[in-house]
Design a protein around this motif. Structure first.
Motif, PDB file in Angstrom:
ATOM      1  N   ALA A 187     -25.383 -12.847 -17.090  1.00 31.52           N
ATOM      2  CA  ALA A 187     -24.606 -14.307 -16.746  1.00 31.52           C
ATOM      3  C   ALA A 187     -23.784 -14.226 -15.453  1.00 31.52           C
ATOM      4  N   LYS A 188     -23.053 -12.887 -15.338  1.00 32.28           N
ATOM      5  CA  LYS A 188     -22.462 -12.833 -13.978  1.00 32.28           C
ATOM      6  C   LYS A 188     -23.329 -12.767 -12.754  1.00 32.28           C
ATOM      7  N   TYR A 213     -22.024  -2.708  -6.306  1.00 30.38           N
ATOM      8  CA  TYR A 213     -23.154  -3.173  -5.711  1.00 30.38           C
ATOM      9  C   TYR A 213     -24.190  -3.831  -6.763  1.00 30.38           C
ATOM     10  N   ALA A 214     -24.037  -4.017  -7.850  1.00 26.42           N
ATOM     11  CA  ALA A 214     -24.723  -5.068  -8.722  1.00 26.42           C
ATOM     12  C   ALA A 214     -24.405  -6.331  -8.547  1.00 26.42           C
ATOM     13  N   GLU A 215     -25.322  -7.345  -8.760  1.00 24.72           N
ATOM     14  CA  GLU A 215     -24.977  -8.798  -8.915  1.00 24.72           C
ATOM     15  C   GLU A 215     -24.137  -9.124 -10.020  1.00 24.72           C
ATOM     16  N   GLY A 216     -24.298  -8.356 -11.167  1.00 23.68           N
ATOM     17  CA  GLY A 216     -23.575  -8.436 -12.247  1.00 23.68           C
ATOM     18  C   GLY A 216     -23.611  -7.187 -12.904  1.00 23.68           C
ATOM     19  N   SER A 217     -22.318  -7.098 -13.808  1.00 25.79           N
ATOM     20  CA  SER A 217     -22.186  -5.685 -14.422  1.00 25.79           C
ATOM     21  C   SER A 217     -21.143  -5.588 -15.479  1.00 25.79           C
ATOM     22  N   CYS A 218     -21.412  -4.749 -16.613  1.00 21.43           N
ATOM     23  CA  CYS A 218     -20.365  -4.986 -17.753  1.00 21.43           C
ATOM     24  C   CYS A 218     -20.551  -3.670 -18.360  1.00 21.43           C
ATOM     25  N   LEU A 219     -19.195  -3.340 -18.692  1.00 16.95           N
ATOM     26  CA  LEU A 219     -19.007  -2.093 -19.446  1.00 16.95           C
ATOM     27  C   LEU A 219     -18.632  -2.190 -20.939  1.00 16.95           C
ATOM     28  N   ALA A 220     -19.667  -2.264 -21.819  1.00 23.59           N
ATOM     29  CA  ALA A 220     -19.399  -2.725 -23.093  1.00 23.59           C
ATOM     30  C   ALA A 220     -19.137  -1.315 -23.886  1.00 23.59           C
ATOM     31  N   LYS A 221     -17.854  -1.583 -24.618  1.00 24.95           N
ATOM     32  CA  LYS A 221     -17.355  -0.520 -25.487  1.00 24.95           C
ATOM     33  C   LYS A 221     -17.412  -1.045 -26.940  1.00 24.95           C
ATOM     34  N   PHE A 222     -18.023  -0.228 -27.857  1.00 24.32           N
ATOM     35  CA  PHE A 222     -17.734  -0.675 -29.173  1.00 24.32           C
ATOM     36  C   PHE A 222     -17.129   0.670 -29.877  1.00 24.32           C
ATOM     37  N   VAL A 270     -26.006 -18.801  -8.213  1.00 24.48           N
ATOM     38  CA  VAL A 270     -25.521 -20.012  -8.148  1.00 24.48           C
ATOM     39  C   VAL A 270     -24.369 -20.351  -6.974  1.00 24.48           C
ATOM     40  N   GLU A 271     -23.473 -19.452  -7.044  1.00 24.28           N
ATOM     41  CA  GLU A 271     -22.495 -19.760  -6.004  1.00 24.28           C
ATOM     42  C   GLU A 271     -22.745 -19.145  -4.604  1.00 24.28           C
ATOM     43  N   GLU A 272     -23.789 -18.456  -4.384  1.00 26.72           N
ATOM     44  CA  GLU A 272     -24.415 -18.081  -3.146  1.00 26.72           C
ATOM     45  C   GLU A 272     -25.449 -18.981  -2.855  1.00 26.72           C
ATOM     46  N   GLN A 273     -25.691 -19.830  -3.483  1.00 24.45           N
ATOM     47  CA  GLN A 273     -26.521 -21.287  -3.581  1.00 24.45           C
ATOM     48  C   GLN A 273     -28.106 -20.587  -3.296  1.00 24.45           C
ATOM     49  N   VAL A 274     -28.447 -19.661  -3.693  1.00 27.02           N
ATOM     50  CA  VAL A 274     -29.767 -18.957  -3.799  1.00 27.02           C
ATOM     51  C   VAL A 274     -30.711 -19.772  -4.765  1.00 27.02           C
ATOM     52  N   ILE A 275     -30.151 -20.270  -6.036  1.00 26.97           N
ATOM     53  CA  ILE A 275     -30.531 -21.241  -6.994  1.00 26.97           C
ATOM     54  C   ILE A 275     -29.553 -22.313  -7.127  1.00 26.97           C
ATOM     55  N   LYS A 276     -30.213 -23.319  -7.507  1.00 24.42           N
ATOM     56  CA  LYS A 276     -29.559 -24.638  -7.795  1.00 24.42           C
ATOM     57  C   LYS A 276     -28.607 -24.850  -8.933  1.00 24.42           C
ATOM     58  N   THR A 277     -29.449 -24.458  -9.919  1.00 22.19           N
ATOM     59  CA  THR A 277     -28.585 -24.462 -11.336  1.00 22.19           C
ATOM     60  C   THR A 277     -28.624 -23.198 -12.254  1.00 22.19           C
ATOM     61  N   ASP A 278     -27.673 -22.829 -12.830  1.00 17.01           N
ATOM     62  CA  ASP A 278     -27.525 -21.803 -13.701  1.00 17.01           C
ATOM     63  C   ASP A 278     -28.620 -21.784 -14.792  1.00 17.01           C
ATOM     64  N   PRO A 279     -29.596 -20.798 -14.662  1.00 22.76           N
ATOM     65  CA  PRO A 279     -30.637 -20.715 -15.493  1.00 22.76           C
ATOM     66  C   PRO A 279     -30.269 -20.233 -16.784  1.00 22.76           C
ATOM     67  N   ILE A 280     -29.018 -19.811 -17.193  1.00 25.92           N
ATOM     68  CA  ILE A 280     -28.642 -19.288 -18.683  1.00 25.92           C
ATOM     69  C   ILE A 280     -28.685 -20.552 -19.585  1.00 25.92           C
ATOM     70  N   THR A 281     -29.305 -20.344 -20.733  1.00 28.87           N
ATOM     71  CA  THR A 281     -29.417 -21.530 -21.781  1.00 28.87           C
ATOM     72  C   THR A 281     -28.703 -21.496 -22.833  1.00 28.87           C
ATOM     73  N   GLY A 282     -27.918 -20.079 -22.883  1.00 29.26           N
ATOM     74  CA  GLY A 282     -27.432 -19.909 -24.320  1.00 29.26           C
ATOM     75  C   GLY A 282     -26.947 -18.586 -24.199  1.00 29.26           C
ATOM     76  N   GLN A 283     -26.077 -18.189 -25.199  1.00 36.85           N
ATOM     77  CA  GLN A 283     -25.675 -16.845 -25.535  1.00 36.85           C
ATOM     78  C   GLN A 283     -26.624 -15.930 -26.195  1.00 36.85           C
ATOM     79  N   VAL A 284     -26.529 -14.352 -26.266  1.00 30.27           N
ATOM     80  CA  VAL A 284     -27.145 -13.726 -27.150  1.00 30.27           C
ATOM     81  C   VAL A 284     -26.319 -12.424 -27.456  1.00 30.27           C
ATOM     82  N   ALA A 285     -25.947 -12.075 -28.432  1.00 22.86           N
ATOM     83  CA  ALA A 285     -25.164 -10.877 -28.886  1.00 22.86           C
ATOM     84  C   ALA A 285     -26.049 -10.072 -29.951  1.00 22.86           C
TER      85      ALA A 285
END
Length: 237
Positions: A138-139, A23-32, A145-160
């Motif tokens: 990011a997802k 159900y989430a708009e974006g999701s990630c299972l991070a395993k370290f 963007v894909e659903e045309q809710v916003i025009k441009t991707d607001p992500i400006t860079g990566q963070v880790a």
């Protein structure tokens, strides 16, 4: 020799699995290694009251550990009626880190909440949370963007983010619990995709550490985050 047998500059086995929440708009299972954190990004219309009328959105983080994420069962914080200082500190760190790489004006009148829930803990939960939360964010933005809710991707860079520390006299990368609990010094590095510092937490746990040791910790952090950036890009491709 590290308890895990890893080289000083070796990450634990890291995976960033997306689309793990229906159900989430974006999701990630991070395993370290044995640290597993479920990160979900939820998009809601509107912003906090103090942001209304400013023409920009908001990104915030929440963090929690499941009761049996560690060797013994921990009581749910909701049952005690308040969050611990540690929880509040970590979720603020997550929010700050993610806001540093998003154009809030491009997001519009919306709030994205990054929920980071620790399923299993073996050191480095906050750094795994930040790294996985970026993928979830990011997802979610790509979905908007894909659903045309916003025009441009607001992500400006990566963070880790990654932990480093001095263990048995030697600087090492990506501490697990056995190392973290016995480290002479430890640090958490939050870096941008171009290797600039977003946030740094460093402590001499058993002794002060030198400029030379810190320089080596910084080098290891950049090396480790470089590998995490590659994994993030592969995850959202």
């Amino acid at each position: 020799m590290r308890p895990s047998g890893r080289a000083a500059d070796q990450l634990r086995d890291v995976t960033l699995e997306t689309a793990v929440s229906r159900y989430a708009e974006g999701s990630c299972l991070a395993k370290f290694g044995q640290t597993h954190v479920l990160c979900t990004a939820s998009v809601e219309q509107g912003v906090p009251g103090w942001l209304k009328g400013q023409g920009k959105g908001w990104v915030t983080g929440e963090y929690g550990m499941l009761p049996r994420a560690t060797h013994t069962r921990g009581r749910r914080e909701a049952a005690s009626g308040k969050q611990s200082g540690r929880t509040q500190e970590i979720q603020r760190l997550i929010g700050r880190s993610l806001r540093s790489v998003i154009d809030l004006k491009a997001l519009g009148d919306r709030t994205i909440t990054l929920d980071c829930d620790v399923i299993q803990a073996d050191g480095g939960t906050r750094t795994a949370a930040i790294t996985g939360a970026w993928v979830a964010l990011a997802k979610a933005c790509a979905y908007l963007v894909e659903e045309q809710v916003i025009k441009t991707d607001p992500i400006t860079g990566q963070v880790a983010a990654i932990s480093c520390g001095v263990y048995s006299g030697a600087p090492v990368l990506d501490l697990d619990y056995a190392e973290d609990s016995n480290a002479e010094a430890d640090a958490n590095f939050v870096l941008s995709g171009d290797n600039r510092i977003i946030e740094l937490q460093a402590t001499g746990e058993q002794r002060p550490f030198s400029d030379e040791e810190f320089a080596e910790l910084m080098r290891l952090a950049k090396l480790g985050c470089g590998r995490l950036f590659d994994l993030q890009r592969a995850a959202i491709a």
